[in-house]
Write a protein that holds these residues in place. Structure first.
Motif, PDB file in Angstrom:
ATOM      1  N   LEU A  83      17.531  23.214  26.375  1.00 35.69           N
ATOM      2  CA  LEU A  83      17.011  22.193  25.471  1.00 35.69           C
ATOM      3  C   LEU A  83      16.074  22.849  24.474  1.00 35.69           C
ATOM      4  O   LEU A  83      15.142  23.549  24.855  1.00 35.69           O
ATOM      5  N   CYS A  84      16.342  22.637  23.175  1.00 35.27           N
ATOM      6  CA  CYS A  84      15.516  23.206  22.109  1.00 35.27           C
ATOM      7  C   CYS A  84      15.141  22.126  21.118  1.00 35.27           C
ATOM      8  O   CYS A  84      15.889  21.169  20.926  1.00 35.27           O
ATOM      9  N   LYS A  85      13.988  22.311  20.471  1.00 33.80           N
ATOM     10  CA  LYS A  85      13.610  21.416  19.384  1.00 33.80           C
ATOM     11  C   LYS A  85      14.498  21.701  18.193  1.00 33.80           C
ATOM     12  O   LYS A  85      14.880  22.845  17.952  1.00 33.80           O
ATOM     13  N   LYS A  86      14.805  20.654  17.429  1.00 31.55           N
ATOM     14  CA  LYS A  86      15.571  20.841  16.206  1.00 31.55           C
ATOM     15  C   LYS A  86      14.713  21.597  15.208  1.00 31.55           C
ATOM     16  O   LYS A  86      13.509  21.378  15.129  1.00 31.55           O
ATOM     17  N   PRO A  87      15.325  22.476  14.427  1.00 25.61           N
ATOM     18  CA  PRO A  87      14.558  23.196  13.413  1.00 25.61           C
ATOM     19  C   PRO A  87      14.139  22.249  12.298  1.00 25.61           C
ATOM     20  O   PRO A  87      14.747  21.208  12.092  1.00 25.61           O
ATOM     21  N   ALA A 131      21.443  10.540  26.829  1.00 21.30           N
ATOM     22  CA  ALA A 131      20.730  10.031  27.999  1.00 21.30           C
ATOM     23  C   ALA A 131      20.180  11.170  28.848  1.00 21.30           C
ATOM     24  O   ALA A 131      19.085  11.070  29.411  1.00 21.30           O
ATOM     25  N   VAL A 132      20.910  12.262  28.923  1.00 26.30           N
ATOM     26  CA  VAL A 132      20.448  13.432  29.684  1.00 26.30           C
ATOM     27  C   VAL A 132      19.228  14.040  29.003  1.00 26.30           C
ATOM     28  O   VAL A 132      18.258  14.408  29.670  1.00 26.30           O
ATOM     29  N   ILE A 133      19.244  14.137  27.674  1.00 25.04           N
ATOM     30  CA  ILE A 133      18.086  14.660  26.940  1.00 25.04           C
ATOM     31  C   ILE A 133      16.871  13.770  27.190  1.00 25.04           C
ATOM     32  O   ILE A 133      15.768  14.255  27.454  1.00 25.04           O
ATOM     33  N   ASN A 180      14.573  14.563  18.245  1.00 24.48           N
ATOM     34  CA  ASN A 180      13.985  15.833  17.813  1.00 24.48           C
ATOM     35  C   ASN A 180      14.513  17.035  18.596  1.00 24.48           C
ATOM     36  O   ASN A 180      14.042  18.150  18.401  1.00 24.48           O
ATOM     37  N   PHE A 181      15.491  16.806  19.487  1.00 25.70           N
ATOM     38  CA  PHE A 181      15.951  17.867  20.378  1.00 25.70           C
ATOM     39  C   PHE A 181      17.466  17.992  20.378  1.00 25.70           C
ATOM     40  O   PHE A 181      18.184  17.048  20.080  1.00 25.70           O
ATOM     41  N   MET A 182      17.923  19.201  20.747  1.00 23.96           N
ATOM     42  CA  MET A 182      19.343  19.489  20.879  1.00 23.96           C
ATOM     43  C   MET A 182      19.574  20.147  22.229  1.00 23.96           C
ATOM     44  O   MET A 182      18.737  20.925  22.700  1.00 23.96           O
ATOM     45  N   LEU A 183      20.707  19.839  22.837  1.00 21.22           N
ATOM     46  CA  LEU A 183      21.084  20.411  24.124  1.00 21.22           C
ATOM     47  C   LEU A 183      22.231  21.386  23.893  1.00 21.22           C
ATOM     48  O   LEU A 183      23.165  21.086  23.144  1.00 21.22           O
TER      49      LEU A 183
END
Length: 135
Positions: free
Chosen positions: A94-98, A41-43, A65-68
């Motif tokens: 917050l980064c995009k998943k590879p 929910a935070v993402i 598509n993202f990781m925290l």
């Protein structure tokens, strides 16, 4: 009357301000969350805020598509089912998943291309410093 006041304070959920730095963006996103709120929910809230502020680069709104990440020596992606208050920190990244072809492990921080040795933390601190480098 004192019992009623005590009961309402006990059922009140703690809220706090978090700061999420989006990899590749100019500055952090800040908003208030409940400590019982899930990481997923935070993402989602961060992506909506990012889009609403028309920040670049454009990320999209698919939270899958993202990781925290929490800052720390062993940087692993947070589970989307954990509560945000369980980590004891207020700053996240917050980064995009590879891409599936390039990733060796799903839960590790994606590789950051760099010209010199150092971690993403040193890159982040260099990119936010007020010094202007001339080339």
């Amino acid at each position: 009357m004192a019992l009623h006041r005590k009961k309402s304070q006990a059922t009140k959920c703690n809220r706090f301000l978090i700061s999420i730095t989006v990899f590749g963006s100019a500055g952090p996103i800040r908003f208030i969350v409940s400590e019982e709120e899930l990481v997923a929910a935070v993402i989602q809230t961060a992506l909506k805020s990012y889009a609403r502020e028309e920040r670049l680069p454009v990320l999209g709104t698919n939270l899958n598509n993202f990781m925290l990440y929490c800052p720390g020596p062993e940087t692993e992606a947070l589970s989307p089912w954990d509560t945000i208050g369980s980590f004891g920190v207020r700053n996240f990244m917050l980064c995009k998943k590879p891409d599936a072809g390039n990733a060796t492990k799903e839960n590790k921080l994606p590789a950051i291309s760099r010209k010199s040795s150092g971690s993403w933390k040193s890159w982040f601190h260099k990119s936010t410093s007020p010094k202007i480098s001339s080339h």
